[in-house]
Design an enzyme around this catalytic site. Structure first.
Site, PDB file in Angstrom:
ATOM      1  N   THR A 225       0.847  -1.195   0.000  1.00 38.78           N
ATOM      2  CA  THR A 225       0.000   0.000   0.000  1.00 38.78           C
ATOM      3  C   THR A 225       0.882   1.246   0.000  1.00 38.78           C
ATOM      4  O   THR A 225       2.106   1.162  -0.017  1.00 38.78           O
ATOM      5  CB  THR A 225      -0.938   0.015   1.217  1.00 38.78           C
ATOM      6  OG1 THR A 225      -0.149   0.123   2.409  1.00 38.78           O
ATOM      7  CG2 THR A 225      -1.774  -1.249   1.263  1.00 38.78           C
ATOM      8  N   HIS A 226       0.243   2.410   0.027  1.00 39.45           N
ATOM      9  CA  HIS A 226       0.965   3.684  -0.035  1.00 39.45           C
ATOM     10  C   HIS A 226       0.715   4.449   1.253  1.00 39.45           C
ATOM     11  O   HIS A 226      -0.416   4.516   1.743  1.00 39.45           O
ATOM     12  CB  HIS A 226       0.492   4.500  -1.244  1.00 39.45           C
ATOM     13  CG  HIS A 226       1.442   5.573  -1.651  1.00 39.45           C
ATOM     14  ND1 HIS A 226       1.641   6.712  -0.898  1.00 39.45           N
ATOM     15  CD2 HIS A 226       2.255   5.689  -2.741  1.00 39.45           C
ATOM     16  CE1 HIS A 226       2.527   7.485  -1.502  1.00 39.45           C
ATOM     17  NE2 HIS A 226       2.921   6.888  -2.624  1.00 39.45           N
ATOM     18  N   ALA A 227       1.783   5.055   1.781  1.00 42.22           N
ATOM     19  CA  ALA A 227       1.655   5.755   3.061  1.00 42.22           C
ATOM     20  C   ALA A 227       0.760   6.987   2.972  1.00 42.22           C
ATOM     21  O   ALA A 227       0.128   7.372   3.961  1.00 42.22           O
ATOM     22  CB  ALA A 227       3.034   6.166   3.570  1.00 42.22           C
ATOM     23  N   SER A 228       0.670   7.611   1.794  1.00 41.88           N
ATOM     24  CA  SER A 228      -0.037   8.894   1.711  1.00 41.88           C
ATOM     25  C   SER A 228      -1.071   8.974   0.600  1.00 41.88           C
ATOM     26  O   SER A 228      -1.547  10.056   0.277  1.00 41.88           O
ATOM     27  CB  SER A 228       0.982  10.024   1.530  1.00 41.88           C
ATOM     28  OG  SER A 228       1.794   9.790   0.386  1.00 41.88           O
ATOM     29  N   ARG A 282      -8.607   4.721   6.032  1.00 37.52           N
ATOM     30  CA  ARG A 282      -8.175   3.645   5.132  1.00 37.52           C
ATOM     31  C   ARG A 282      -8.854   2.317   5.455  1.00 37.52           C
ATOM     32  O   ARG A 282      -9.265   1.585   4.552  1.00 37.52           O
ATOM     33  CB  ARG A 282      -6.653   3.484   5.217  1.00 37.52           C
ATOM     34  CG  ARG A 282      -6.088   2.506   4.179  1.00 37.52           C
ATOM     35  CD  ARG A 282      -4.636   2.158   4.485  1.00 37.52           C
ATOM     36  NE  ARG A 282      -3.780   3.337   4.543  1.00 37.52           N
ATOM     37  CZ  ARG A 282      -3.169   3.869   3.474  1.00 37.52           C
ATOM     38  NH1 ARG A 282      -3.350   3.343   2.285  1.00 37.52           N
ATOM     39  NH2 ARG A 282      -2.385   4.920   3.615  1.00 37.52           N
TER      40      ARG A 282
END
Length: 392
Positions: A225-228, A282
């Site tokens: 996944t992506h942190a931001s 999220r």
């Protein structure tokens, strides 16, 4: 004519980093003479026997080269290497730091004797500094540069699944040698190159380095996944597979809700109207998406994502990559000869309309020893004597 036709590379190499650099040079037409230990050869030959009895690493890294077995520590072997280097354009090695210097083939001595020679030294941490003599395998460089600290899940730091430190070193050595060859065409002078895997992978760590140095906080480990950004990453589908996707802006988010989820009202949910909100929520967002995808196959989801012009990719296995229709459609596979018979190999990544890659054979250990020695003026009797003495 191939771009590097007429260029001779002498490679005192082993394992991955230097062989990866020289294979790129061989693919461009350079003559690469690979010096291997008598008896056993490059130890990468013994990593496994998966490819019809050959090692997968060796098959990948050594096509198009000539194999010369040589004990460079013996006077006879030393003499042969001297003769080879007197005719070479490039000398590359990745032995332990200082090993080549102790043999009398340090860069300063070679450049003094052969001003046009390009000498490329590869090591883990460089030719100076407190880590100069420290052993440096791929995993260890990944650890020392901080790559492992930003890779994996929140619970488990992980190494990258390929030899990324070795590959980075090989690619910078390759591009450095090409640069030095181009420079020599203009100046007539060779060059001394020093490539440290710590530096090459360190360059690739620049983004997390800047985030940490100026933001005061290292990037978190987020798996795939992506942190931001959200939604971004893998989502399970009803057929037990996963689809990776990334929504980059609010226009895409609206299309994603309307076309992919078929729930346009979600786009207006106050929790999800901004990317910052979606990141904060999220867990709820992921549950909503997985619920919607649970009634769909991966192919169905990809079809909807393509229709909505949302970036996506299937979560392929290695076998699915091998069977990928894009590789077949673009005719990316070739057969390469080897001691085990023809083997499939991918063409080099850069296409060039001026030439076709030769995709030459993978050498057997010492396959070219006699031919190379004959070129250097050794007679059949000389070669037999060298064999008896264990020099070749």
């Amino acid at each position: 004519m191939l771009p590097l036709e007429g260029i001779t590379v002498v490679a005192l190499e082993q394992a991955v980093a230097a062989p990866f650099a020289t294979r790129q040079l061989a693919d461009l037409g350079a003559r690469v003479i690979k010096i291997e230990r008598t008896g056993s050869g490059d130890f990468a030959r013994g990593y496994d026997s998966t490819v019809n009895g050959l090692a997968s690493y060796f098959v990948w890294l050594n096509r198009g080269k000539e194999s010369l077995t040589l004990d460079v520590k013996q006077p006879g072997g030393h003499e042969i290497l001297e003769k080879l280097l007197s005719q070479a354009d490039v000398f590359i090695h990745n032995l332990a730091p200082g090993a080549v210097d102790r043999l009398g083939f340090g860069a300063a001595e070679l450049r003094a004797a052969h001003p046009r020679l390009i000498v490329c030294t590869m090591s883990g941490y460089g030719s100076s500094g407190p880590y100069r003599d420290k052993k440096a395998y791929d995993l260890l460089i990944q650890c020392e540069t901080g790559l492992v600290s930003v890779t994996g899940t929140a619970e488990t730091p992980s190494k990258v699944g390929i030899s990324v430190a070795d590959i980075s070193g090989g690619m910078y050595a390759y591009s450095g040698i090409l640069t030095a060859l181009y420079q020599r065409e203009r100046t007539g002078e060779g060059a001394t190159l020093d490539v440290a895997l710590f530096d090459t992978l360190g360059e690739w760590m620049s983004h997390p380095m800047y985030l940490t140095a100026y933001g005061g906080k290292a990037p978190s480990r987020n798996g795939a996944t992506h942190a931001s950004i959200a939604p971004y990453g893998p989502f399970s589908t009803g057929d037990g597979r996963s689809v990776n996707l990334g929504v980059q802006n609010e226009r895409e988010w609206v299309r994603f809700c309307e076309i992919v989820l078929e729930r346009p009202e979600v786009a207006g949910d106050p929790r999800f109207t901004t990317n910052a909100g979606r990141v904060a929520e999220r867990e709820a967002l992921t549950a909503l998406i997985v619920e919607a995808f649970s009634a769909l196959s991966a192919d169905d989801v990809i079809e909807r994502l393509d229709c909505a012009q949302i970036a996506n990719a299937a979560m392929n296995s290695v076998q699915e990559f091998i069977d990928h229709p894009q590789l077949a459609a673009r005719n990316r596979w070739r057969d390469v000869d080897s001691p085990a018979g023809p083997l499939r190999a991918l063409l080099p990544p850069v296409t060039n309309d001026n030439f076709d890659y030769p995709m030459r054979p993978i050498p057997a250990l010492g396959e070219h020893t006699e031919a190379i020695l004959s070129e250097l003026g050794y007679t059949a009797a000389d070669i037999e004597r060298l064999k008896d003495e264990g020099v070749v």
